[in-house]
Motif scaffolding. Structure first.
Motif, PDB file in Angstrom:
ATOM      1  N   ARG A 127       0.843  -1.196   0.000  1.00  0.00           N
ATOM      2  CA  ARG A 127       0.000   0.000   0.000  1.00  0.00           C
ATOM      3  C   ARG A 127       0.869   1.234   0.000  1.00  0.00           C
ATOM      4  O   ARG A 127       1.829   1.305   0.752  1.00  0.00           O
ATOM      5  CB  ARG A 127      -0.886   0.021   1.243  1.00  0.00           C
ATOM      6  CG  ARG A 127      -1.845  -1.117   1.325  1.00  0.00           C
ATOM      7  CD  ARG A 127      -3.098  -0.781   0.603  1.00  0.00           C
ATOM      8  NE  ARG A 127      -4.060  -1.847   0.826  1.00  0.00           N
ATOM      9  CZ  ARG A 127      -5.234  -1.874   0.290  1.00  0.00           C
ATOM     10  NH1 ARG A 127      -5.617  -0.908  -0.498  1.00  0.00           N
ATOM     11  NH2 ARG A 127      -6.050  -2.856   0.504  1.00  0.00           N
ATOM     12  N   ILE A 128       0.562   2.169  -0.864  1.00  0.00           N
ATOM     13  CA  ILE A 128       1.239   3.458  -0.810  1.00  0.00           C
ATOM     14  C   ILE A 128       0.157   4.523  -0.822  1.00  0.00           C
ATOM     15  O   ILE A 128      -0.943   4.274  -1.290  1.00  0.00           O
ATOM     16  CB  ILE A 128       2.241   3.654  -1.975  1.00  0.00           C
ATOM     17  CG1 ILE A 128       1.555   3.554  -3.316  1.00  0.00           C
ATOM     18  CG2 ILE A 128       3.377   2.680  -1.878  1.00  0.00           C
ATOM     19  CD1 ILE A 128       2.460   3.887  -4.458  1.00  0.00           C
ATOM     20  N   LEU A 143      -1.000   5.641 -14.245  1.00  0.00           N
ATOM     21  CA  LEU A 143      -0.311   5.620 -12.967  1.00  0.00           C
ATOM     22  C   LEU A 143       0.480   4.326 -12.816  1.00  0.00           C
ATOM     23  O   LEU A 143      -0.014   3.244 -13.117  1.00  0.00           O
ATOM     24  CB  LEU A 143      -1.349   5.723 -11.851  1.00  0.00           C
ATOM     25  CG  LEU A 143      -0.863   5.890 -10.428  1.00  0.00           C
ATOM     26  CD1 LEU A 143      -0.080   7.195 -10.275  1.00  0.00           C
ATOM     27  CD2 LEU A 143      -2.051   5.879  -9.481  1.00  0.00           C
ATOM     28  N   THR A 144       1.701   4.447 -12.366  1.00  0.00           N
ATOM     29  CA  THR A 144       2.521   3.293 -12.018  1.00  0.00           C
ATOM     30  C   THR A 144       3.319   3.659 -10.777  1.00  0.00           C
ATOM     31  O   THR A 144       3.159   4.746 -10.226  1.00  0.00           O
ATOM     32  CB  THR A 144       3.433   2.857 -13.189  1.00  0.00           C
ATOM     33  OG1 THR A 144       4.029   1.599 -12.874  1.00  0.00           O
ATOM     34  CG2 THR A 144       4.495   3.890 -13.496  1.00  0.00           C
ATOM     35  N   CYS A 145       4.166   2.767 -10.334  1.00  0.00           N
ATOM     36  CA  CYS A 145       4.993   2.998  -9.155  1.00  0.00           C
ATOM     37  C   CYS A 145       6.433   2.615  -9.453  1.00  0.00           C
ATOM     38  O   CYS A 145       6.677   1.678 -10.211  1.00  0.00           O
ATOM     39  CB  CYS A 145       4.506   2.164  -7.978  1.00  0.00           C
ATOM     40  SG  CYS A 145       2.835   2.531  -7.481  1.00  0.00           S
ATOM     41  N   GLU A 146       7.350   3.360  -8.866  1.00  0.00           N
ATOM     42  CA  GLU A 146       8.775   3.061  -9.003  1.00  0.00           C
ATOM     43  C   GLU A 146       9.463   3.368  -7.685  1.00  0.00           C
ATOM     44  O   GLU A 146       9.010   4.225  -6.925  1.00  0.00           O
ATOM     45  CB  GLU A 146       9.410   3.927 -10.097  1.00  0.00           C
ATOM     46  CG  GLU A 146       8.973   3.602 -11.487  1.00  0.00           C
ATOM     47  CD  GLU A 146       9.611   4.506 -12.536  1.00  0.00           C
ATOM     48  OE1 GLU A 146      10.372   5.426 -12.175  1.00  0.00           O
ATOM     49  OE2 GLU A 146       9.323   4.291 -13.720  1.00  0.00           O
ATOM     50  N   TYR A 147      10.559   2.666  -7.445  1.00  0.00           N
ATOM     51  CA  TYR A 147      11.368   2.954  -6.267  1.00  0.00           C
ATOM     52  C   TYR A 147      12.264   4.158  -6.519  1.00  0.00           C
ATOM     53  O   TYR A 147      12.909   4.255  -7.553  1.00  0.00           O
ATOM     54  CB  TYR A 147      12.250   1.757  -5.905  1.00  0.00           C
ATOM     55  CG  TYR A 147      11.519   0.703  -5.123  1.00  0.00           C
ATOM     56  CD1 TYR A 147      11.226   0.901  -3.778  1.00  0.00           C
ATOM     57  CD2 TYR A 147      11.120  -0.480  -5.726  1.00  0.00           C
ATOM     58  CE1 TYR A 147      10.553  -0.061  -3.056  1.00  0.00           C
ATOM     59  CE2 TYR A 147      10.452  -1.443  -5.005  1.00  0.00           C
ATOM     60  CZ  TYR A 147      10.167  -1.229  -3.672  1.00  0.00           C
ATOM     61  OH  TYR A 147       9.502  -2.175  -2.957  1.00  0.00           O
ATOM     62  N   THR A 148      12.278   5.083  -5.562  1.00  0.00           N
ATOM     63  CA  THR A 148      13.198   6.213  -5.565  1.00  0.00           C
ATOM     64  C   THR A 148      13.775   6.301  -4.158  1.00  0.00           C
ATOM     65  O   THR A 148      13.011   6.466  -3.195  1.00  0.00           O
ATOM     66  CB  THR A 148      12.468   7.527  -5.910  1.00  0.00           C
ATOM     67  OG1 THR A 148      11.738   7.344  -7.116  1.00  0.00           O
ATOM     68  CG2 THR A 148      13.437   8.681  -6.060  1.00  0.00           C
ATOM     69  N   ASN A 149      15.080   6.171  -4.036  1.00  0.00           N
ATOM     70  CA  ASN A 149      15.723   6.207  -2.717  1.00  0.00           C
ATOM     71  C   ASN A 149      15.081   5.227  -1.737  1.00  0.00           C
ATOM     72  O   ASN A 149      14.755   5.569  -0.608  1.00  0.00           O
ATOM     73  CB  ASN A 149      15.709   7.622  -2.134  1.00  0.00           C
ATOM     74  CG  ASN A 149      16.439   8.608  -3.007  1.00  0.00           C
ATOM     75  OD1 ASN A 149      17.447   8.265  -3.615  1.00  0.00           O
ATOM     76  ND2 ASN A 149      15.927   9.820  -3.083  1.00  0.00           N
ATOM     77  N   SER A 150      14.824   4.004  -2.209  1.00  0.00           N
ATOM     78  CA  SER A 150      14.251   2.918  -1.402  1.00  0.00           C
ATOM     79  C   SER A 150      12.808   3.165  -0.974  1.00  0.00           C
ATOM     80  O   SER A 150      12.314   2.523  -0.066  1.00  0.00           O
ATOM     81  CB  SER A 150      15.105   2.632  -0.168  1.00  0.00           C
ATOM     82  OG  SER A 150      16.410   2.268  -0.550  1.00  0.00           O
ATOM     83  N   VAL A 151      12.142   4.126  -1.586  1.00  0.00           N
ATOM     84  CA  VAL A 151      10.741   4.409  -1.279  1.00  0.00           C
ATOM     85  C   VAL A 151       9.920   4.200  -2.548  1.00  0.00           C
ATOM     86  O   VAL A 151      10.300   4.674  -3.617  1.00  0.00           O
ATOM     87  CB  VAL A 151      10.559   5.863  -0.766  1.00  0.00           C
ATOM     88  CG1 VAL A 151       9.099   6.183  -0.540  1.00  0.00           C
ATOM     89  CG2 VAL A 151      11.364   6.070   0.513  1.00  0.00           C
TER      90      VAL A 151
END
Length: 191
Positions: free
Chosen positions: A114-115, A139-147
């Motif tokens: 969940r984000i 909409l998609t999701c990606e990791y940035t700085n482990s978030v």
């Protein structure tokens, strides 16, 4: 006074828990648009569902309001088609969280994540106009700085093809206006 507050929060927890298993599918393909309806088309990459909440924006931060109608909306062939009420002024909808497919997250046996899980993350925010069908982005999701963060993509041709295939009566009215990613400060419940 303390017992009233405890009862209020206990009621909110029970209601939110009862909604957790409920999900909303896309509109019926035979849906007929009226001048009061606002239909949004959201593309998804690697997401199985999203939850849309109403709220208000001051231009930099969005403030959401939870209600009993805030159930996850399931994707169909990479798109969510939802009927919402029109907005005006500082009223905006926000995507509070998303179920992220295991292929993107790669967290062992975890099926979803969940984000947002941090106030540093930005949420997709958008407005709606009554009597319209609007593609608001992908909409998609990606990791940035482990978030894990929401990321905006733009695929109006993919949205048009999807709508022509699944919703030909709405496809002719399809408009385009991309959501914005905005900070958030709090969520409130009306009860």
């Amino acid at each position: 006074m303390k017992s009233v507050i405890v009862l209020r929060y206990a009621t909110m927890i029970v209601l939110l828990a009862s909604m957790a298993g409920c999900a909303t599918h896309n509109l019926n393909p035979k849906f007929q648009l009226t001048n009061q309806d606002a239909v949004v088309v959201l593309g998804t990459e690697g997401l199985s569902s999203v939850t849309i909440l109403s709220g208000r924006s001051d231009g930099t931060k969005w403030h959401g309001t939870a209600s009993l109608s805030n159930r996850p909306r399931l994707t169909d062939d990479g798109f969510i088609v939802a009927r919402l009420n029109g907005t005006s002024g500082d009223q905006k909808y926000g995507i509070l969280n998303a179920d992220v497919d295991k292929q993107i997250v790669r967290l062992g046996n975890s099926l979803c994540v969940r984000i947002p899980n941090s106030k540093q993350q930005r949420l997709p925010i958008f407005s709606t106009d009554p009597g319209t069908v609007t593609y608001i982005g992908t909409l998609t999701c990606e990791y940035t700085n482990s978030v894990l963060n929401f990321v905006a993509r733009w695929d109006p041709e993919g949205a048009r093809r999807y709508m022509e295939k699944k919703y030909p009566n709405l496809a002719v009215r399809l408009q385009y206006r991309q959501f914005e990613l905005q900070g958030w400060s709090y969520f409130s419940a009306p009860w």
